[in-house]
Design a protein around this motif. Structure first.
Motif, PDB file in Angstrom:
ATOM      1  N   LEU A   1     -10.253   1.704   0.113  1.00 47.22           N
ATOM      2  CA  LEU A   1      -9.176   2.226  -0.733  1.00 47.22           C
ATOM      3  C   LEU A   1      -9.266   1.546  -2.089  1.00 47.22           C
ATOM      4  O   LEU A   1      -9.446   0.329  -2.172  1.00 47.22           O
ATOM      5  CB  LEU A   1      -7.802   1.949  -0.105  1.00 47.22           C
ATOM      6  CG  LEU A   1      -7.571   2.454   1.319  1.00 47.22           C
ATOM      7  CD1 LEU A   1      -6.130   2.174   1.761  1.00 47.22           C
ATOM      8  CD2 LEU A   1      -7.880   3.933   1.438  1.00 47.22           C
ATOM      9  N   SER A   2      -9.148   2.342  -3.145  1.00 50.92           N
ATOM     10  CA  SER A   2      -9.280   1.796  -4.492  1.00 50.92           C
ATOM     11  C   SER A   2      -8.499   2.656  -5.480  1.00 50.92           C
ATOM     12  O   SER A   2      -7.830   3.618  -5.097  1.00 50.92           O
ATOM     13  CB  SER A   2     -10.762   1.732  -4.893  1.00 50.92           C
ATOM     14  OG  SER A   2     -11.323   3.037  -4.927  1.00 50.92           O
ATOM     15  N   GLU A   3      -8.601   2.298  -6.759  1.00 50.28           N
ATOM     16  CA  GLU A   3      -7.984   3.058  -7.858  1.00 50.28           C
ATOM     17  C   GLU A   3      -6.497   3.327  -7.604  1.00 50.28           C
ATOM     18  O   GLU A   3      -5.987   4.426  -7.825  1.00 50.28           O
ATOM     19  CB  GLU A   3      -8.748   4.367  -8.082  1.00 50.28           C
ATOM     20  CG  GLU A   3     -10.204   4.146  -8.450  1.00 50.28           C
ATOM     21  CD  GLU A   3     -10.988   5.427  -8.679  1.00 50.28           C
ATOM     22  OE1 GLU A   3     -10.371   6.505  -8.771  1.00 50.28           O
ATOM     23  OE2 GLU A   3     -12.232   5.346  -8.758  1.00 50.28           O
ATOM     24  N   PHE A   4      -5.795   2.280  -7.143  1.00 53.75           N
ATOM     25  CA  PHE A   4      -4.361   2.392  -6.902  1.00 53.75           C
ATOM     26  C   PHE A   4      -3.611   2.662  -8.205  1.00 53.75           C
ATOM     27  O   PHE A   4      -3.877   2.049  -9.240  1.00 53.75           O
ATOM     28  CB  PHE A   4      -3.824   1.100  -6.276  1.00 53.75           C
ATOM     29  CG  PHE A   4      -4.354   0.848  -4.886  1.00 53.75           C
ATOM     30  CD1 PHE A   4      -3.719   1.371  -3.777  1.00 53.75           C
ATOM     31  CD2 PHE A   4      -5.494   0.072  -4.691  1.00 53.75           C
ATOM     32  CE1 PHE A   4      -4.193   1.138  -2.493  1.00 53.75           C
ATOM     33  CE2 PHE A   4      -5.977  -0.177  -3.413  1.00 53.75           C
ATOM     34  CZ  PHE A   4      -5.326   0.366  -2.312  1.00 53.75           C
ATOM     35  N   ASP A   5      -2.675   3.606  -8.142  1.00 56.26           N
ATOM     36  CA  ASP A   5      -1.771   3.928  -9.256  1.00 56.26           C
ATOM     37  C   ASP A   5      -2.480   4.465 -10.496  1.00 56.26           C
ATOM     38  O   ASP A   5      -1.892   4.511 -11.576  1.00 56.26           O
ATOM     39  CB  ASP A   5      -0.930   2.697  -9.638  1.00 56.26           C
ATOM     40  CG  ASP A   5      -0.147   2.152  -8.454  1.00 56.26           C
ATOM     41  OD1 ASP A   5       0.450   2.964  -7.716  1.00 56.26           O
ATOM     42  OD2 ASP A   5      -0.135   0.914  -8.268  1.00 56.26           O
TER      43      ASP A   5
ATOM     44  N   ALA B   1       2.080   2.581  -3.451  1.00 52.56           N
ATOM     45  CA  ALA B   1       1.122   3.150  -4.406  1.00 52.56           C
ATOM     46  C   ALA B   1       1.480   4.592  -4.744  1.00 52.56           C
ATOM     47  O   ALA B   1       1.855   5.378  -3.873  1.00 52.56           O
ATOM     48  CB  ALA B   1      -0.291   3.085  -3.841  1.00 52.56           C
TER      49      ALA B   1
ATOM     50  N   TYR C   1      -2.695  -5.044  -1.654  1.00 51.64           N
ATOM     51  CA  TYR C   1      -3.114  -3.737  -1.161  1.00 51.64           C
ATOM     52  C   TYR C   1      -4.156  -3.900  -0.045  1.00 51.64           C
ATOM     53  O   TYR C   1      -4.945  -4.845  -0.032  1.00 51.64           O
ATOM     54  CB  TYR C   1      -3.751  -2.914  -2.275  1.00 51.64           C
ATOM     55  CG  TYR C   1      -2.806  -2.410  -3.332  1.00 51.64           C
ATOM     56  CD1 TYR C   1      -1.678  -1.674  -3.004  1.00 51.64           C
ATOM     57  CD2 TYR C   1      -3.072  -2.637  -4.688  1.00 51.64           C
ATOM     58  CE1 TYR C   1      -0.822  -1.188  -3.980  1.00 51.64           C
ATOM     59  CE2 TYR C   1      -2.225  -2.156  -5.676  1.00 51.64           C
ATOM     60  CZ  TYR C   1      -1.088  -1.435  -5.321  1.00 51.64           C
ATOM     61  OH  TYR C   1      -0.251  -0.961  -6.292  1.00 51.64           O
TER      62      TYR C   1
ATOM     63  N   THR D   1       0.829  -1.207   0.000  1.00 48.99           N
ATOM     64  CA  THR D   1       0.000   0.000   0.000  1.00 48.99           C
ATOM     65  C   THR D   1       0.858   1.249   0.000  1.00 48.99           C
ATOM     66  O   THR D   1       0.544   2.242  -0.671  1.00 48.99           O
ATOM     67  CB  THR D   1      -0.949  -0.013   1.212  1.00 48.99           C
ATOM     68  OG1 THR D   1      -1.701  -1.238   1.213  1.00 48.99           O
ATOM     69  CG2 THR D   1      -1.928   1.151   1.153  1.00 48.99           C
TER      70      THR D   1
ATOM     71  N   SER E   1      -0.796   6.531  -6.183  1.00 51.47           N
ATOM     72  CA  SER E   1      -2.063   7.253  -6.039  1.00 51.47           C
ATOM     73  C   SER E   1      -3.101   6.269  -5.522  1.00 51.47           C
ATOM     74  O   SER E   1      -2.930   5.049  -5.618  1.00 51.47           O
ATOM     75  CB  SER E   1      -2.532   7.852  -7.370  1.00 51.47           C
ATOM     76  OG  SER E   1      -2.839   6.817  -8.293  1.00 51.47           O
ATOM     77  N   LEU E   2      -4.177   6.801  -4.969  1.00 50.20           N
ATOM     78  CA  LEU E   2      -5.290   5.965  -4.532  1.00 50.20           C
ATOM     79  C   LEU E   2      -6.509   6.840  -4.268  1.00 50.20           C
ATOM     80  O   LEU E   2      -6.422   8.065  -4.229  1.00 50.20           O
ATOM     81  CB  LEU E   2      -4.926   5.154  -3.281  1.00 50.20           C
ATOM     82  CG  LEU E   2      -4.444   5.890  -2.031  1.00 50.20           C
ATOM     83  CD1 LEU E   2      -5.599   6.480  -1.223  1.00 50.20           C
ATOM     84  CD2 LEU E   2      -3.649   4.947  -1.127  1.00 50.20           C
TER      85      LEU E   2
ATOM     86  N   ASN F   1      -2.601  11.736  -5.106  1.00 54.30           N
ATOM     87  CA  ASN F   1      -1.421  11.157  -5.747  1.00 54.30           C
ATOM     88  C   ASN F   1      -0.140  11.561  -5.019  1.00 54.30           C
ATOM     89  O   ASN F   1      -0.166  12.355  -4.070  1.00 54.30           O
ATOM     90  CB  ASN F   1      -1.353  11.509  -7.239  1.00 54.30           C
ATOM     91  CG  ASN F   1      -1.132  12.994  -7.492  1.00 54.30           C
ATOM     92  OD1 ASN F   1      -0.620  13.733  -6.645  1.00 54.30           O
ATOM     93  ND2 ASN F   1      -1.505  13.453  -8.678  1.00 54.30           N
TER      94      ASN F   1
END
Length: 296
Positions: free
Chosen positions: A267-271, A73, A250, A70, A75-76, A96
């Motif tokens: 938490l989502s939309e990593f990177d 990453a 993650y 985590t 961004s998230l 980010n």
């Protein structure tokens, strides 16, 4: 044009709201060990991957891998509800590694949007948001009305060094939010692996940290009650953290129930790219210029 006092009051409101939001968000961006304690919210059952990627790992080792992944990453997105000073706070932010962010928070029936780009922070709240925020700071009604008239339908542009700037930027500090994952780790063996589950279609392993209720016999004045007094018991707390069993491990979700600060954070939309748009100049109130007595 509003007076310096009214403009400063608007900045103070921004800071007050930010202190409640980012601090809580940071606390949630942590595994059971870092979060301290909470009550397990049952995770939905889902088929576990075969083979189980964590089959040979202890709960502590799973937590270590989840923290490392985590923190890597770039961004998230954080979405969920936390409790700040007894008030439910809903947040939805994409952040980010360049300390840029965009999203919104909801508290007391009001909503505020927040953007940060090029070291400037922009905040736009509806009337309900500003009213509940300023009232919580003890501002008189006349001052609240005057300040709302100033900011109505406009973005507050807060420059580095302005009152509230550092607090508001905290919610956009990805490194700072994720750094909390290393703090206050539980003692070895304090974590347990719970039932496997699913978060938004992704199979997850769950890690659970439980705590017992706390008893007190102190009165409101701080003096001890007689021994015969019944102790006041705080409901036990448990924190449940969901770790992805697919791809990088993650942390996908944190759940708290019980205690004084229940809630959940996903938490989502990593990177993934975080696109932040600078509000139009004619829709902003530039606090740095107004503090100097010039036009916005």
């Amino acid at each position: 044009m509003a007076s310096h006092r009214k403009l400063r009051a608007a900045a103070v409101v921004c800071a007050a709201v930010a202190v409640a939001g980012p601090a809580s968000a940071a606390a949630w961006a942590a595994p059971p060990a870092a979060a301290g304690a909470a009550v397990q919210q049952a995770a939905p059952r889902a088929p576990s991957p075969s083979p189980d990627p964590f089959a040979d790992l202890t709960p502590d080792e799973i937590a270590d891998r989840a923290i490392t992944a985590t923190q890597s990453a770039t961004s998230l997105r954080m979405t969920g509800r936390v409790v700040a000073d007894g008030e439910p706070l809903d947040i939805d932010f994409a952040v980010n590694e360049r300390d840029e962010c965009t999203g919104q928070m909801k508290i007391g029936g009001g909503t505020a949007e927040l953007r940060r780009v090029d070291d400037f922070t922009y905040m736009k709240g509806d009337e309900a948001f500003w009213r509940v925020s300023m009232a919580s700071q003890g501002m008189p009604e006349a001052q609240i009305d005057a300040t709302i008239e100033l900011v109505k339908g406009r973005w507050l542009k807060i420059a580095p060094g302005q009152a509230g700037a550092s607090d508001l930027s905290g919610v956009c500090d990805l490194e700072g939010l994720l750094a909390s994952l290393d703090e206050d780790r539980a003692e070895p063996g304090a974590l347990a692996r719970g039932p496997d589950g699913e978060v938004d279609g992704t199979p997850v392993a769950t890690l659970v940290k439980k705590d017992t209720g706390k008893e007190t016999t102190a009165t409101a004045e701080g003096t001890a009650e007689p021994e015969s007094a019944e102790p006041e018991t705080t409901e036990p707390e448990t924190t449940t953290v969901s770790v992805s069993q697919e791809g990088k491990p993650y942390i996908l979700k944190m759940d708290k129930t019980g205690g004084e600060e229940p809630g959940a954070m996903t938490l989502s939309e990593f990177d993934e790219p975080v696109d932040v748009t600078v509000p139009p100049a004619d829709e902003t109130v530039d606090l740095s210029k107004l503090d100097q007595g010039t036009n916005a």
